[in-house]
Design an enzyme around this catalytic site. Structure first.
Site, mmCIF file in Angstrom:
data_model
loop_
_atom_site.group_PDB
_atom_site.id
_atom_site.type_symbol
_atom_site.label_atom_id
_atom_site.label_comp_id
_atom_site.label_asym_id
_atom_site.label_seq_id
_atom_site.Cartn_x
_atom_site.Cartn_y
_atom_site.Cartn_z
ATOM 1 N N ASP A 1 0.870 -1.162 0.000
ATOM 2 C CA ASP A 1 0.000 0.000 0.000
ATOM 3 C C ASP A 1 0.910 1.215 0.000
ATOM 4 O O ASP A 1 2.095 1.114 0.324
ATOM 5 C CB ASP A 1 -0.855 -0.055 1.281
ATOM 6 C CG ASP A 1 -1.571 1.234 1.584
ATOM 7 O OD1 ASP A 1 -1.411 1.741 2.708
ATOM 8 O OD2 ASP A 1 -2.249 1.760 0.697
ATOM 9 N N ASP B 1 -0.166 5.133 0.917
ATOM 10 C CA ASP B 1 -0.413 6.118 1.962
ATOM 11 C C ASP B 1 -0.480 5.476 3.343
ATOM 12 O O ASP B 1 -1.306 4.624 3.594
ATOM 13 C CB ASP B 1 -1.702 6.882 1.677
ATOM 14 C CG ASP B 1 -1.584 7.686 0.382
ATOM 15 O OD1 ASP B 1 -2.392 7.450 -0.527
ATOM 16 O OD2 ASP B 1 -0.664 8.510 0.302
ATOM 17 N N GLY C 1 -9.669 10.234 -2.324
ATOM 18 C CA GLY C 1 -9.808 11.663 -2.064
ATOM 19 C C GLY C 1 -11.121 12.239 -2.560
ATOM 20 O O GLY C 1 -11.770 13.015 -1.853
HETATM 21 C C1 XBP Z 1 -5.229 6.143 1.030
HETATM 22 C C2 XBP Z 1 -6.326 6.956 0.522
HETATM 23 C C3 XBP Z 1 -6.038 8.034 -0.465
HETATM 24 C C4 XBP Z 1 -5.315 9.216 0.121
HETATM 25 C C5 XBP Z 1 -5.525 10.465 -0.713
HETATM 26 O O1 XBP Z 1 -4.595 5.498 0.014
HETATM 27 O O2 XBP Z 1 -7.442 6.699 0.869
HETATM 28 O O3 XBP Z 1 -7.249 8.433 -0.940
HETATM 29 O O4 XBP Z 1 -5.765 9.489 1.418
HETATM 30 O O5 XBP Z 1 -5.135 10.252 -2.022
HETATM 31 P P1 XBP Z 1 -3.855 4.088 0.242
HETATM 32 P P2 XBP Z 1 -6.078 10.703 -3.267
HETATM 33 O O6 XBP Z 1 -4.724 3.026 -0.337
HETATM 34 O O7 XBP Z 1 -2.532 4.207 -0.448
HETATM 35 O O8 XBP Z 1 -3.677 3.908 1.730
HETATM 36 O O9 XBP Z 1 -6.579 12.082 -2.939
HETATM 37 O O10 XBP Z 1 -5.173 10.646 -4.442
HETATM 38 O O11 XBP Z 1 -7.191 9.701 -3.326
HETATM 39 MG MG MG Z 2 -2.852 3.222 3.432
#
Ligand code: XBP
Ligand code: MG
Length: 243
Positions: free
Chosen positions: A8, A10, A51
């Site tokens: 993953d 973020d 997002g």
């Molecule tokens: C986590 C998310 C992402 C980010 C924001 O991603 O939910 O939406 O918070 O990024 P991950 P965007 O699956 O990597 O943990 O605004 O580009 O969606």
């Molecule tokens: Mg994440």
């Protein structure tokens, strides 16, 4: 045999959510909205993956009386807000606001050196991944990954398993020969629904999430060597085979 690691982004590869939150607030201001997401509110909003989905959820929950004037006006406004946010986030990452979490680069290098494949399974946008890994690994960062699943490939966001199923297909491997790395309950559910054993790395935005069913929960990967991962993976497969 463990043959691939699926990461993953973020909260796992890097602690990005503060930079994301700052970028959201920047976009709201630029658009002339008096919205502001403080850390407490954002921690709650992170239960919504994506997002655009998060903006829409907030808009509907904080303005239940809102009426859409023209069809598509809401969607277009959310898209515009997310464009502004993504531009601000990319600029922040390019100026060094985010770095990889402890142990991530070492573990990736160790895995590649031992012939394992690497893949990415994230909810975020492709430009965000490129900005982060170009800065952390270099211009040829993509060569490290057999496949990358993101918002552009998997529109059905976590906890749905779509992005992980895409990566297993691209890796041409069964889930039993892979391990996933995640930081959130949505991520754990997405990887688990794809049949993947999952290692959780905690961060301050998601440490309170329910991580039942995870293979391991660690504070970060700084103390996790590939040999350790292989042991956990083997034990998980034996336990699963023993029913
Ligand atoms: C986590 C998310 C992402 C980010 C924001 O991603 O939910 O939406 O918070 O990024 P991950 P965007 O699956 O990597 O943990 O605004 O580009 O969606
Ligand atoms: Mg994440």
């Amino acid at each position: 045999m463990l043959s691939a690691l699926i990461f993953d982004v973020d909260g796992t590869l890097a602690d990005t959510e503060t930079a994301h939150r700052t970028a959201f607030n920047h976009a709201f201001k630029e658009f002339g909205l008096d919205w502001h997401w403080d850390e407490e509110l954002y921690t709650d909003l992170l239960n919504i993956s994506g997002g655009k989905e998060r903006i829409l959820h907030f808009w509907k929950s904080s303005h239940p009386d809102m009426r859409e004037l023209g069809s598509g006006a809401l969607r277009d406004t959310v898209n515009r807000l997310h464009e502004l946010k993504t531009a601000a986030y990319e600029e922040a990452v390019n100026s060094g606001a985010v770095s990889l979490r402890p142990g991530v680069l070492r573990l990736m290098d160790e895995a590649m050196a031992q012939g394992l494949q690497l893949a990415i399974a994230t909810t975020t946008s492709p430009v965000n991944i490129a900005a982060l890994l170009r800065r952390a690994i270099g211009p040829d960062w993509r060569l490290n990954f057999t496949a990358i699943g993101d918002a552009s490939t998997a529109p059905i966001k976590k906890p749905h398993p779509q992005v992980y199923l895409q990566m297993l297909e691209a890796l041409k491997l069964p889930a039993a020969r892979c391990l996933a790395f995640e930081d959130s309950n949505n991520g754990l559910r997405s990887a688990s629904a794809a049949g993947l054993a999952t290692v959780i790395t905690l961060n301050r935005y998601t440490a309170h999430h329910d991580f039942s069913g995870a293979l391991r929960v660690v504070s970060d990967l700084s103390q996790v060597a590939l040999a350790q991962l292989k042991q956990w993976h083997e034990a998980a497969n034996s336990a699963r085979d023993a029913g």
